[in-house]
Write a protein that holds these residues in place. Sequence first.
Motif, PDB file in Angstrom:
ATOM      1  N   CYS A 171       0.828  -1.213   0.000  1.00  0.00           N
ATOM      2  CA  CYS A 171       0.000   0.000   0.000  1.00  0.00           C
ATOM      3  C   CYS A 171       0.859   1.258   0.000  1.00  0.00           C
ATOM      4  O   CYS A 171       1.603   1.528   0.950  1.00  0.00           O
ATOM      5  CB  CYS A 171      -0.937   0.007   1.199  1.00  0.00           C
ATOM      6  SG  CYS A 171      -1.990   1.477   1.274  1.00  0.00           S
ATOM      7  N   ILE A 172       0.761   2.038  -1.068  1.00  0.00           N
ATOM      8  CA  ILE A 172       1.423   3.341  -1.130  1.00  0.00           C
ATOM      9  C   ILE A 172       0.602   4.367  -0.369  1.00  0.00           C
ATOM     10  O   ILE A 172       1.127   5.141   0.432  1.00  0.00           O
ATOM     11  CB  ILE A 172       1.603   3.785  -2.599  1.00  0.00           C
ATOM     12  CG1 ILE A 172       2.522   2.811  -3.345  1.00  0.00           C
ATOM     13  CG2 ILE A 172       2.155   5.207  -2.666  1.00  0.00           C
ATOM     14  CD1 ILE A 172       2.617   3.088  -4.832  1.00  0.00           C
ATOM     15  N   GLY A 173      -0.702   4.388  -0.637  1.00  0.00           N
ATOM     16  CA  GLY A 173      -1.563   5.340   0.045  1.00  0.00           C
ATOM     17  C   GLY A 173      -3.007   5.202  -0.380  1.00  0.00           C
ATOM     18  O   GLY A 173      -3.321   4.553  -1.384  1.00  0.00           O
ATOM     19  N   VAL A 174      -3.889   5.811   0.405  1.00  0.00           N
ATOM     20  CA  VAL A 174      -5.327   5.783   0.142  1.00  0.00           C
ATOM     21  C   VAL A 174      -5.845   7.213   0.201  1.00  0.00           C
ATOM     22  O   VAL A 174      -5.477   7.978   1.099  1.00  0.00           O
ATOM     23  CB  VAL A 174      -6.084   4.920   1.173  1.00  0.00           C
ATOM     24  CG1 VAL A 174      -7.573   4.851   0.821  1.00  0.00           C
ATOM     25  CG2 VAL A 174      -5.487   3.529   1.264  1.00  0.00           C
ATOM     26  N   VAL A 175      -6.692   7.571  -0.753  1.00  0.00           N
ATOM     27  CA  VAL A 175      -7.376   8.858  -0.710  1.00  0.00           C
ATOM     28  C   VAL A 175      -8.874   8.604  -0.749  1.00  0.00           C
ATOM     29  O   VAL A 175      -9.358   7.793  -1.536  1.00  0.00           O
ATOM     30  CB  VAL A 175      -6.940   9.788  -1.872  1.00  0.00           C
ATOM     31  CG1 VAL A 175      -7.156   9.144  -3.224  1.00  0.00           C
ATOM     32  CG2 VAL A 175      -7.690  11.117  -1.802  1.00  0.00           C
ATOM     33  N   SER A 176      -9.608   9.246   0.160  1.00  0.00           N
ATOM     34  CA  SER A 176     -11.059   9.165   0.174  1.00  0.00           C
ATOM     35  C   SER A 176     -11.599  10.564  -0.065  1.00  0.00           C
ATOM     36  O   SER A 176     -11.009  11.545   0.405  1.00  0.00           O
ATOM     37  CB  SER A 176     -11.548   8.621   1.514  1.00  0.00           C
ATOM     38  OG  SER A 176     -12.931   8.337   1.483  1.00  0.00           O
ATOM     39  N   GLN A 177     -12.711  10.681  -0.785  1.00  0.00           N
ATOM     40  CA  GLN A 177     -13.160  12.006  -1.182  1.00  0.00           C
ATOM     41  C   GLN A 177     -14.667  12.120  -1.289  1.00  0.00           C
ATOM     42  O   GLN A 177     -15.379  11.123  -1.337  1.00  0.00           O
ATOM     43  CB  GLN A 177     -12.514  12.389  -2.518  1.00  0.00           C
ATOM     44  CG  GLN A 177     -12.919  11.506  -3.681  1.00  0.00           C
ATOM     45  CD  GLN A 177     -12.207  11.915  -4.966  1.00  0.00           C
ATOM     46  OE1 GLN A 177     -10.974  11.816  -5.063  1.00  0.00           O
ATOM     47  NE2 GLN A 177     -12.971  12.401  -5.930  1.00  0.00           N
TER      48      GLN A 177
END
Length: 288
Positions: A171-177
């Motif tokens: 996992c590099i990263g997660v973005v929620s929007q």
Amino acid sequence: PFVEGEKVVLRFLDRTGFPDGLEAIGISSEKIDRFQRWLAQPYGIILVSGPTGSGKTTTLYLMLRELGKRSRINVMTVEDPVEFILPEIYQMQINPGIGLTYPAALRSLMRQDPDAIGVGEIQTPEVAKLVAQVAQTGHIVMSQLHARNTAGTLKLMHDLGVPVHVLQETCIGVVSQRLLRRLCMTCRIPVSDAAKALYPEPLKSSPATLYDAEGCDECNHTGYRGRIVVMEFLEPHSDFWKALDAGAPADELMKMLPPDFQSMKDDGMQRVAEGKTTLAEVHRVLND
């Protein structure tokens, strides 16, 4: 078909108005730098989450376009459907009628020497495990899920059968929007001092002028015109992974976030302080 007749819903995709880059969707330079840092990684998973209509596909496409602009980068996607045609990117639309499902398409793309792969959506355990497998073999994989927040996104991936140690490795990263309605700049009105005194911190003590919606001919008397995006980013640390491995629920996982974590609510409050939306709109969209 309904009792009193048929009903139809149409969704229009304006391909001529697709943003040129991440800066075109109005996010801060700090957020753009975060995306660029993620995209510079040699391999791993980048996930975008949110409900239907929250702009996930646009964010996913913009990241793919950033990679597609780089020379000698082989970027491919598998989607259902292909919503926008992206230059310099090879896009494939699945067709279950001929056996071209997400798993079959992903296995096929692995023989096309990809550097990065975009997956339209992760819906099944098989696709989730394949996405993790592709990332483990040295590729960047980007996809989207329907999840409430960043912590819930990783919990969903774990629930779909991806082991915690694999998520931690890839996992590099997660973005929620979410998308908020933008205040109409023609008719917005300043919030009175008495009303501002009832606002929560940090808005109540902010020196900025806050605005509320009124309505005019320009915005069809809604008080809003256009939309803006609010985001939260997550790069988990060891405490988060330990809690996820122990089976902690999403609400508990939210307590294991990095100290510098900025939630969507925090981002929404910043947009209110900037005069771009209203506190009522933040509460409406974020169910707060």
